[in-house]
Enzyme design. Structure first.
Site, PDB file in Angstrom:
ATOM      1  CG  ASP A 336      43.375  26.385 -57.429  1.00  0.00           C
ATOM      2  OD1 ASP A 336      42.306  26.348 -56.796  1.00  0.00           O
ATOM      3  OD2 ASP A 336      44.093  27.399 -57.495  1.00  0.00           O
ATOM      4  CD  GLU A 337      47.773  27.650 -56.694  1.00  0.00           C
ATOM      5  OE1 GLU A 337      48.503  28.180 -57.549  1.00  0.00           O
ATOM      6  OE2 GLU A 337      47.186  28.312 -55.801  1.00  0.00           O
ATOM      7  CB  VAL A 338      45.608  20.320 -52.525  1.00  0.00           C
ATOM      8  CG1 VAL A 338      44.151  20.691 -52.742  1.00  0.00           C
ATOM      9  CG2 VAL A 338      46.049  19.260 -53.516  1.00  0.00           C
TER      10      VAL A 338
END
Length: 567
Positions: A336-338
Site C-alpha cells: 500500500d501507499e507507494v
C-alpha cells in the site's frame, strides 16, 4: 400447527436472552427453559480412537480450568441471587464427552489451523441435556472440537462457585460462514511485548477468530529478527528490548496455532520500508526526505529502490528468510501507499531505470512478481493490498488474495478482476480512527479515517454488498485492523475490545441469525439483541483479565432495552 410454531418462536425469543453471551452466535441454536448446573466434580472426557494430540489435551485442560475459575455472574438485577431458586433445583451435569466422528483423522489443532482455507473444517455439534448427566461435543477435526469447547465455556454463569445455565436442553450445530476471520495487528509503529500479543491471541480465540494478520515492520521501526539480515533489527528496531527474536516469533506462532489462529505475516513493501535504511541505506530511496508529505503518506519517507537489481535480490532473500520460518500457507507483501515522487527524485532509481530501459511501472511490476514469486515458491498464498491492484494495475498471480482496505466500495472492483479478497475497509473496520490527528503542529486536525468506528458500524457490514451472486465465492472473509500510531501496550485492550468481536460475528455467523432473522436487519444492534450479548462478552473478557472498554453504564447493562434510542 400454528400454535406450536408460535410457542417455538416464543421459546427461542426467551432462551436467546438466557444465552446472551454466546458470541459469535451459532449457526443453529435450539434451547429450552430448564436450569442445568455443573457438578463440583464435573469433568471433560476425551474419547478418541488413537493417541490424543498434546494441544487438544491442553485445550481441554484450559477449558476445565476456566469452568472453575470464571466468576462471571449473569447481567440481571440482583445478579446471581436472582437465579438462586433455579440453581438450587437445577439438573446436574457431571461430564462433557468430546469425540471425533467415526473415520475422522486425528491431527493436532495446530496442524488443522495451518491447513489451507478451503481445507479447514471448524464445524461442531454440542448437546446439553436437562435429564441426563453427560453433555456431548462432536466434530470432524480437533479444530472443530476447540471451537465447540469455546462455545461450551460461554454458556455458564457463576453463583458462589456453582456454574449454571437456564436454558437446557440445548442443541447447537455450528460452523463459520467464512474461513478467514482476522485481526490485523501493527506492532511496528509502537512495540508490543510478547505477553500482550499472547493475551490478544487468547481473546481472539474466545470469539473464534481464525487469523492474526501481523503487520510486523514499517517505516518507523524494524523489530523483526531476520536470519539472513540480523542487522535489520539490530539497527532498525527502537531498542534491543523492542525486537521480536526468531524464538519469540516461533513461540507466538505456535501459541496462536494451538488456539486455532493462523498467522499471516505482512512484510510491507516496497513502501513503508524506511527503517531498512538504518542497516542497508543503499536499498532505500528518499530516506527521511523533507517535506515528508511530498514523499510519503506519513513520516518518515523512504521506500525500496525497486529498479535496482541488488535491491531486488535483497528483497528476495529477505522474504525467503522470513517465509522459511512460517508454518502457515499464507503470507503478505503488503504494497500500500507507494509514492511516485520518492522514486522520481531519487538519482539512483532514475539511473537504474534509464540503464535498464524500463519505467517505474515496469519496475514495480517486476518487484511485486519477485516477492510474490518467493511467497509462492514457499508453498504459500500471496496477499497484497488493494491499491497495488486497483491504482497501479500491477498483475498478480491467480491465487493472490487482495486486502480491500481503502473503502468497502473497492470490493466490487477487485471482484470484477476475479480475484479472491478479504474485507478490511477503513470506513467500517479501522479500530484506530477517531482519536484525533497524531501529527504535530495541527491543532484542529483529525485522523484521516474519522469518525470513530463504533461496534455498531462494524457489525452493520455486509460482506456481499455490491457483489453479484456469482462473485460471493471470491470473498474469503475479513479482518479489523489496529494501526498503532496512537496505540501501545498501555491502551491495547480497550481500543481493540470488545469492538473486534463485532467483526468476529460478521464473518462467523454471516447474514442470518439462528432464529432466521437478518443479522443486520432492523434493531440488530438493540440491547435486547446483539448488544445484550456483546455486553456479556465484554464482562467475561474483563473477568479473564482483558481490559475491554465498557459499552454502556452498568445501569443500562442490567436493564436490557431500557437505554435503546426508542425505549
Amino acid at each position: 400447527m400454528l400454535l406450536a410454531r408460535a410457542l417455538a418462536t416464543l421459546l427461542v425469543s426467551i432462551s436467546v436472552q438466557h444465552v446472551a453471551g454466546l458470541w459469535p452466535i451459532p449457526k443453529t441454536l435450539s434451547t429450552g427453559t430448564s436450569a442445568v448446573k455443573l457438578s463440583p466434580s464435573f469433568i471433560i472426557r476425551l474419547d478418541l480412537s488413537s493417541a490424543a494430540p498434546e494441544d487438544l489435551l491442553a485445550a481441554i485442560s484450559r477449558s476445565q480450568s476456566r469452568l472453575h475459575s470464571d466468576e462471571f455472574e449473569r447481567l440481571v438485577l440482583g445478579r446471581s441471587s436472582a437465579d438462586a431458586k433455579a440453581v438450587e433445583r437445577a439438573h446436574v451435569l457431571t461430564s462433557l464427552s468430546v469425540t471425533l466422528r467415526p473415520g475422522s483423522l486425528v491431527r493436532d489443532i495446530a496442524q488443522e489451523t495451518t491447513r489451507t482455507l478451503d481445507e479447514k473444517d471448524e464445524s461442531y455439534e454440542l448437546r446439553i441435556p436437562d435429564s441426563q448427566s453427560q453433555a456431548a461435543l462432536v466434530a470432524n477435526t480437533s479444530l472443530g472440537l476447540l471451537r465447540g469447547l469455546t462455545t461450551f465455556e460461554q454458556l455458564w454463569y457463576d453463583a458462589n462457585g456453582t456454574k449454571y445455565m437456564l436454558n437446557g436442553p440445548l442443541s447447537i450445530t455450528d460452523k463459520p460462514a467464512f474461513p478467514y476471520r482476522g485481526f490485523s495487528f501493527d506492532t511496528s509503529r509502537n512495540f508490543y511485548p510478547v505477553s500482550d500479543v499472547l493475551r490478544t491471541i487468547d481473546a481472539m480465540s474466545w470469539v473464534k477468530l481464525s487469523v492474526l494478520y501481523w503487520h510486523i515492520i514499517d517505516s518507523q521501526s524494524f523489530p523483526l529478527e531476520v536470519g539472513s539480515f540480523p542487522e535489520l533489527s539490530v539497527k532498525g528496531a527502537y531498542s534491543a528490548e523492542e525486537i521480536y527474536s526468531r524464538d519469540d516469533i516461533q513461540h507466538i506462532i505456535q501459541y496462536a496455532n494451538e488456539r486455532g489462529i493462523d498467522v499471516v505475516m505482512e512484510m510491507d513493501s516496497p513502501g513503508h520500508t524506511t527503517a531498512i535504511s538504518a542497516a542497508y541505506p543503499e536499498h532505500i530511496a528518499c530516506p527521511a526526505k523533507s517535506p515528508w508529505s511530498k514523499y510519503a503518506n506519513e513520516p518518515p519517507a523512504g521506500q525500496l529502490r525497486i529498479a535496482s537489481p541488488a535491491t531486488l535480490e535483497f528483497a528476495r532473500t529477505m522474504f525467503s528468510s522470513v517465509a522459511d520460518t512460517l508454518p502457515g500457507t499464507m503470507m503478505s507483501s503488503g504494497g500500500d501507499e507507494v509514492n511516485l515522487p520518492c522514486w522520481e527524485e531519487d538519482e539512483q532509481t532514475m539511473s537504474d531505470l534509464e540503464r535498464r530501459n524500463i519505467t517505474i511501472a515496469d519496475a514495480l511490476n517486476e518487484f511485486v512478481q519477485t516477492v510474490q514469486g518467493v511467497i509462492t515458491e514457499h508453498g504459500k498464498t500471496p496477499f497484497i493490498k488493494s491499491d497495488m491492484v486497483l491504482t497501479h494495475n500491477v498483475p498478480v498471480v491467480n491465487n493472490t488474495v487482495v486486502v480491500v482496505w481503502q473503502t468497502s466500495e473497492d470490493a466490487a472492483s477487485v471482484a470484477e478482476r476475479n480475484l479472491h479478497l478479504i474485507h478490511q475497509p477503513s470506513n467500517y473496520f479501522y479500530l484506530d480512527c477517531g482519536a484525533g490527528e497524531w501529527l504535530g503542529n495541527d491543532v484542529l486536525g483529525n485522523s484521516w479515517c474519522d469518525p470513530f468506528k463504533t461496534w455498531q458500524r462494524a457489525y452493520s457490514f455486509d460482506p456481499y454488498a455490491n457483489l453479484t451472486t456469482g462473485q460471493h465465492s471470491l470473498v474469503l472473509g475479513g479482518q479489523m485492523p489496529l494501526w498503532s500510531e496512537q496505540s501501545s501496550a498501555e491502551n491495547l485492550d480497550p481500543i481493540v475490545w470488545p469492538r473486534l468481536a463485532a467483526g468476529a460475528e460478521v464473518f462467523w455467523t454471516g447474514a442470518t441469525l439462528p432464529d432466521g432473522s437478518s443479522r443486520i436487519g432492523v434493531n440488530a444492534t438493540s440491547t435486547t439483541r446483539a448488544l445484550e450479548r456483546l455486553n456479556e462478552l465484554r464482562y467475561r473478557l474483563v473477568d479473564r483479565g482483558v481490559n475491554a472498554i465498557a459499552l454502556q453504564p452498568k445501569w443500562c447493562v442490567l436493564r436490557p432495552g431500557e437505554c435503546d434510542l426508542d425505549s
